[in-house]
Design a protein around this motif. Structure first.
Motif, PDB file in Angstrom:
ATOM      1  N   ARG A  35      39.429 -10.049 -11.281  1.00 15.77           N
ATOM      2  CA  ARG A  35      40.257 -10.068 -12.488  1.00 15.77           C
ATOM      3  C   ARG A  35      41.653 -10.578 -12.161  1.00 15.77           C
ATOM      4  O   ARG A  35      42.639 -10.115 -12.721  1.00 15.77           O
ATOM      5  CB  ARG A  35      40.335  -8.665 -13.096  1.00 15.77           C
ATOM      6  CG  ARG A  35      38.976  -8.113 -13.548  1.00 15.77           C
ATOM      7  CD  ARG A  35      38.413  -8.876 -14.740  1.00 15.77           C
ATOM      8  NE  ARG A  35      37.009  -8.585 -14.962  1.00 15.77           N
ATOM      9  CZ  ARG A  35      36.547  -7.558 -15.666  1.00 15.77           C
ATOM     10  NH1 ARG A  35      37.395  -6.720 -16.204  1.00 15.77           N
ATOM     11  NH2 ARG A  35      35.262  -7.390 -15.824  1.00 15.77           N
ATOM     12  N   SER A  36      41.720 -11.536 -11.273  1.00 16.45           N
ATOM     13  CA  SER A  36      43.024 -12.093 -10.866  1.00 16.45           C
ATOM     14  C   SER A  36      43.097 -13.576 -11.204  1.00 16.45           C
ATOM     15  O   SER A  36      43.061 -14.438 -10.337  1.00 16.45           O
ATOM     16  CB  SER A  36      43.248 -11.871  -9.361  1.00 16.45           C
ATOM     17  OG  SER A  36      43.343 -10.503  -9.065  1.00 16.45           O
ATOM     18  N   SER A  38      40.810 -15.152 -13.369  1.00 18.31           N
ATOM     19  CA  SER A  38      39.437 -15.658 -13.348  1.00 18.31           C
ATOM     20  C   SER A  38      39.147 -16.535 -14.560  1.00 18.31           C
ATOM     21  O   SER A  38      39.045 -16.041 -15.690  1.00 18.31           O
ATOM     22  CB  SER A  38      38.435 -14.502 -13.318  1.00 18.31           C
ATOM     23  OG  SER A  38      37.122 -14.991 -13.488  1.00 18.31           O
ATOM     24  N   ARG A 163      42.247 -19.851 -17.704  1.00 19.32           N
ATOM     25  CA  ARG A 163      43.213 -18.808 -17.343  1.00 19.32           C
ATOM     26  C   ARG A 163      44.597 -19.076 -17.924  1.00 19.32           C
ATOM     27  O   ARG A 163      45.363 -18.149 -18.158  1.00 19.32           O
ATOM     28  CB  ARG A 163      43.299 -18.666 -15.819  1.00 19.32           C
ATOM     29  CG  ARG A 163      43.814 -19.887 -15.084  1.00 19.32           C
ATOM     30  CD  ARG A 163      43.845 -19.669 -13.571  1.00 19.32           C
ATOM     31  NE  ARG A 163      44.420 -20.820 -12.862  1.00 19.32           N
ATOM     32  CZ  ARG A 163      43.700 -21.809 -12.338  1.00 19.32           C
ATOM     33  NH1 ARG A 163      42.382 -21.785 -12.446  1.00 19.32           N
ATOM     34  NH2 ARG A 163      44.300 -22.807 -11.720  1.00 19.32           N
ATOM     35  N   MET A 195      53.128 -11.447  -5.725  1.00 22.14           N
ATOM     36  CA  MET A 195      51.734 -11.775  -5.411  1.00 22.14           C
ATOM     37  C   MET A 195      51.684 -12.695  -4.195  1.00 22.14           C
ATOM     38  O   MET A 195      51.854 -13.910  -4.327  1.00 22.14           O
ATOM     39  CB  MET A 195      51.057 -12.433  -6.615  1.00 22.14           C
ATOM     40  CG  MET A 195      50.867 -11.506  -7.799  1.00 22.14           C
ATOM     41  SD  MET A 195      49.852 -12.236  -9.102  1.00 22.14           S
ATOM     42  CE  MET A 195      48.280 -12.433  -8.243  1.00 22.14           C
ATOM     43  N   LYS A 241      51.340  -6.745  -6.620  1.00 22.13           N
ATOM     44  CA  LYS A 241      49.895  -7.016  -6.735  1.00 22.13           C
ATOM     45  C   LYS A 241      49.452  -7.745  -5.472  1.00 22.13           C
ATOM     46  O   LYS A 241      49.604  -8.953  -5.339  1.00 22.13           O
ATOM     47  CB  LYS A 241      49.596  -7.878  -7.976  1.00 22.13           C
ATOM     48  CG  LYS A 241      48.108  -8.233  -8.145  1.00 22.13           C
ATOM     49  CD  LYS A 241      47.288  -7.011  -8.454  1.00 22.13           C
ATOM     50  CE  LYS A 241      45.841  -7.371  -8.818  1.00 22.13           C
ATOM     51  NZ  LYS A 241      45.038  -7.765  -7.636  1.00 22.13           N
ATOM     52  N   HIS A 243      46.692  -8.825  -2.321  1.00 20.13           N
ATOM     53  CA  HIS A 243      45.297  -9.226  -2.174  1.00 20.13           C
ATOM     54  C   HIS A 243      44.442  -7.952  -2.054  1.00 20.13           C
ATOM     55  O   HIS A 243      44.886  -6.952  -1.472  1.00 20.13           O
ATOM     56  CB  HIS A 243      45.145 -10.094  -0.921  1.00 20.13           C
ATOM     57  CG  HIS A 243      43.784 -10.683  -0.754  1.00 20.13           C
ATOM     58  ND1 HIS A 243      42.746  -9.981  -0.180  1.00 20.13           N
ATOM     59  CD2 HIS A 243      43.285 -11.902  -1.079  1.00 20.13           C
ATOM     60  CE1 HIS A 243      41.666 -10.738  -0.155  1.00 20.13           C
ATOM     61  NE2 HIS A 243      41.955 -11.902  -0.699  1.00 20.13           N
ATOM     62  N   ASN A 265      43.222  -3.099  -9.150  1.00 19.56           N
ATOM     63  CA  ASN A 265      42.206  -3.611 -10.069  1.00 19.56           C
ATOM     64  C   ASN A 265      41.701  -2.545 -11.031  1.00 19.56           C
ATOM     65  O   ASN A 265      41.168  -2.878 -12.102  1.00 19.56           O
ATOM     66  CB  ASN A 265      41.043  -4.209  -9.279  1.00 19.56           C
ATOM     67  CG  ASN A 265      41.416  -5.525  -8.624  1.00 19.56           C
ATOM     68  OD1 ASN A 265      42.285  -6.242  -9.115  1.00 19.56           O
ATOM     69  ND2 ASN A 265      40.789  -5.846  -7.513  1.00 19.56           N
ATOM     70  N   ASP A 274      42.096  -9.334 -17.664  1.00 17.38           N
ATOM     71  CA  ASP A 274      42.391 -10.072 -16.450  1.00 17.38           C
ATOM     72  C   ASP A 274      43.900 -10.006 -16.200  1.00 17.38           C
ATOM     73  O   ASP A 274      44.692  -9.828 -17.131  1.00 17.38           O
ATOM     74  CB  ASP A 274      41.952 -11.536 -16.612  1.00 17.38           C
ATOM     75  CG  ASP A 274      42.157 -12.355 -15.349  1.00 17.38           C
ATOM     76  OD1 ASP A 274      41.223 -12.430 -14.534  1.00 17.38           O
ATOM     77  OD2 ASP A 274      43.259 -12.928 -15.183  1.00 17.38           O
ATOM     78  N   LEU A 275      44.284 -10.153 -14.958  1.00 18.26           N
ATOM     79  CA  LEU A 275      45.704 -10.145 -14.594  1.00 18.26           C
ATOM     80  C   LEU A 275      46.519 -11.105 -15.449  1.00 18.26           C
ATOM     81  O   LEU A 275      47.647 -10.792 -15.858  1.00 18.26           O
ATOM     82  CB  LEU A 275      45.852 -10.503 -13.116  1.00 18.26           C
ATOM     83  CG  LEU A 275      47.276 -10.703 -12.609  1.00 18.26           C
ATOM     84  CD1 LEU A 275      48.031  -9.385 -12.602  1.00 18.26           C
ATOM     85  CD2 LEU A 275      47.275 -11.317 -11.213  1.00 18.26           C
ATOM     86  N   TYR A 276      45.958 -12.280 -15.739  1.00 22.72           N
ATOM     87  CA  TYR A 276      46.698 -13.289 -16.492  1.00 22.72           C
ATOM     88  C   TYR A 276      46.968 -12.870 -17.928  1.00 22.72           C
ATOM     89  O   TYR A 276      47.830 -13.439 -18.589  1.00 22.72           O
ATOM     90  CB  TYR A 276      45.957 -14.623 -16.459  1.00 22.72           C
ATOM     91  CG  TYR A 276      46.267 -15.456 -15.230  1.00 22.72           C
ATOM     92  CD1 TYR A 276      46.272 -14.888 -13.963  1.00 22.72           C
ATOM     93  CD2 TYR A 276      46.545 -16.816 -15.331  1.00 22.72           C
ATOM     94  CE1 TYR A 276      46.543 -15.638 -12.837  1.00 22.72           C
ATOM     95  CE2 TYR A 276      46.829 -17.582 -14.206  1.00 22.72           C
ATOM     96  CZ  TYR A 276      46.821 -16.992 -12.966  1.00 22.72           C
ATOM     97  OH  TYR A 276      47.103 -17.732 -11.845  1.00 22.72           O
ATOM     98  N   ILE A 292      49.261 -19.441  -7.156  1.00 24.71           N
ATOM     99  CA  ILE A 292      49.584 -18.893  -8.468  1.00 24.71           C
ATOM    100  C   ILE A 292      50.868 -19.504  -9.017  1.00 24.71           C
ATOM    101  O   ILE A 292      51.070 -19.583 -10.228  1.00 24.71           O
ATOM    102  CB  ILE A 292      49.710 -17.357  -8.420  1.00 24.71           C
ATOM    103  CG1 ILE A 292      49.838 -16.784  -9.838  1.00 24.71           C
ATOM    104  CG2 ILE A 292      50.878 -16.928  -7.543  1.00 24.71           C
ATOM    105  CD1 ILE A 292      49.881 -15.282  -9.903  1.00 24.71           C
TER     106      ILE A 292
END
Length: 382
Positions: A35-36, A38, A163, A195, A241, A243, A265, A274-276, A292
């Motif tokens: 969920r980063s 995706s 995304r 990140m 956030k 890895h 997560n 999702d993170l985005y 990113i």
């Protein structure tokens, strides 16, 4: 040995799935990006909401040796197999649409310093055999991907990436982020997110030791109290956030600081986002060598780059563009003292961000998801 056994497992499961009749309206998404950011997960959400005429199956995590036979039959029945990592399909009647999971910044495949030629050639063969369509955002993206993976130019389609739709249209408000992660209400808040890339691959135990001890930046002068005091003074809040591998080192930790919070997560899965879908409501990004930052250009907000391990990373794996500190559109720092200063500097990099945005994203449309959906319709008729 494990890789060989897993390839053997995949071959056996593909053989079973191959005898399942293909359904023209069936889409299976093999999501290896969690969920980063995706593309697969977010495009699946788009299809669920806007195109119920398509039957969508989300398979995650992928790849996995723990999938049921039912899931493998669903994979075999799909007309469209969408992947976020290595391209995959069961048989030639299927159409593989490759999203990938980021614009390459770090060297990979044939361009990497830490891979073997044998592995790179095997992966290139998989791209040539299984990838029917590779979604793209720009000529630069295609050049970088082809240099690393030997992808033929006729496979690319400039659809943009799903995304980015989520990045520009957050599902989680800034107020909710403050409440959920910081238990705070602050009308003047600036929320930043840190990140970093996958630092474990540098094979430097010293870095991992620092992370384990709470120095998530791995900076030589790290002091969490001073950092938190500076953030608090300037109404700044920092989401960390890491890895997933590094987050496992923090399982026993909870931030005891008012303006620093770890994002794992679990929070994303609980909200089914999702993170985005929350990233667009942050005000600045801190990263090192993570791609990113290319995506973050789409919301035109400040970026700070931590480069204290730059030379080591360039030697171990390598970067695709450079000199790194000259081309990135933001302040580069090597110490916490420099970071704290950078956090209150006036933004002077907007022009440089726009320059790199135009290079990395030539698809300026309202909905990249809609572009991909139109691609499904076209490819399904061929």
């Amino acid at each position: 040995m494990k890789n060989f056994l897993f390839r053997l497992y995949l071959a056996a499961m593909k053989l079973i799935a191959r005898f399942t009749p293909v359904q023209d309206n069936k889409v299976v998404i093999l999501n290896g990006a969690g969920r980063s950011g995706s593309n697969g997960y977010l495009f699946g959400k788009y299809l669920y909401k806007n195109h119920p005429e398509y039957e969508v199956t989300l398979v995650e995590p992928w790849p996995s040796s723990h999938l049921s036979l039912k899931t493998w039959r669903q994979i075999g029945a799909a007309k469209f197999v969408i992947t976020t990592h290595q391209p995959f399909k069961v048989h030639a009647r299927q159409i593989n649409i490759q999203f990938w999971h980021g614009i390459p910044l770090k060297r990979m495949g044939f361009m990497a310093n830490n891979t073997s030629l044998k592995t790179d050639q095997r992966n290139a063969n998989l791209w040539q055999k299984n990838a029917d369509v590779v979604c793209s955002s720009s000529d630069l993206y295609e050049s970088l991907m082809s240099a690393c993976c030997a992808i033929e130019t006729n496979k690319y389609r400039k659809t943009g990436f799903p995304r980015l739709d989520a990045l520009k249209n957050p599902a989680i408000s800034k107020k909710k982020l403050l409440t959920d992660l910081f238990k705070a209400e602050d009308d003047g808040a600036q929320i930043g997110i840190y990140m970093p890339t996958f630092r474990y691959e540098m094979d430097d135990r010293q870095i991992m030791t620092q992370v384990e001890q709470g120095n998530f930046f791995a900076l030589p002068d790290f002091d969490a109290v001073k950092l938190n005091n500076s953030l608090k003074k300037n109404h700044q809040y920092l989401i960390v956030k890491l890895h997933p591998y590094e987050m496992n080192l923090f399982k026993h930790l909870r931030s005891s600081f008012s303006n620093i919070a770890f994002l794992n997560n679990d929070y994303l899965y609980q909200l089914d986002i999702d993170l985005y879908e929350l990233l667009g409501n942050t005000d600045f990004l801190i990263t090192d060598y993570s791609s990113i930052y290319f995506d973050y250009l789409n919301i035109d907000k400040p970026i700070i780059f931590i480069t204290n391990y730059l030379r080591q990373y360039e030697k171990k794996r390598g970067l695709l563009m450079g000199p790194y500190e000259e081309i990135v559109p933001g302040v580069c720092v090597k110490t916490q003292q420099e970071l704290i200063k950078a956090l209150v500097m006036p933004d002077q990099f907007s022009q440089k961000r726009h320059y790199w945005l135009n290079l990395t994203n030539e698809v300026q449309t309202d909905s990249n998801c809609e572009n991909v959906f139109k691609l499904l319709k076209i490819e399904g008729k061929l």
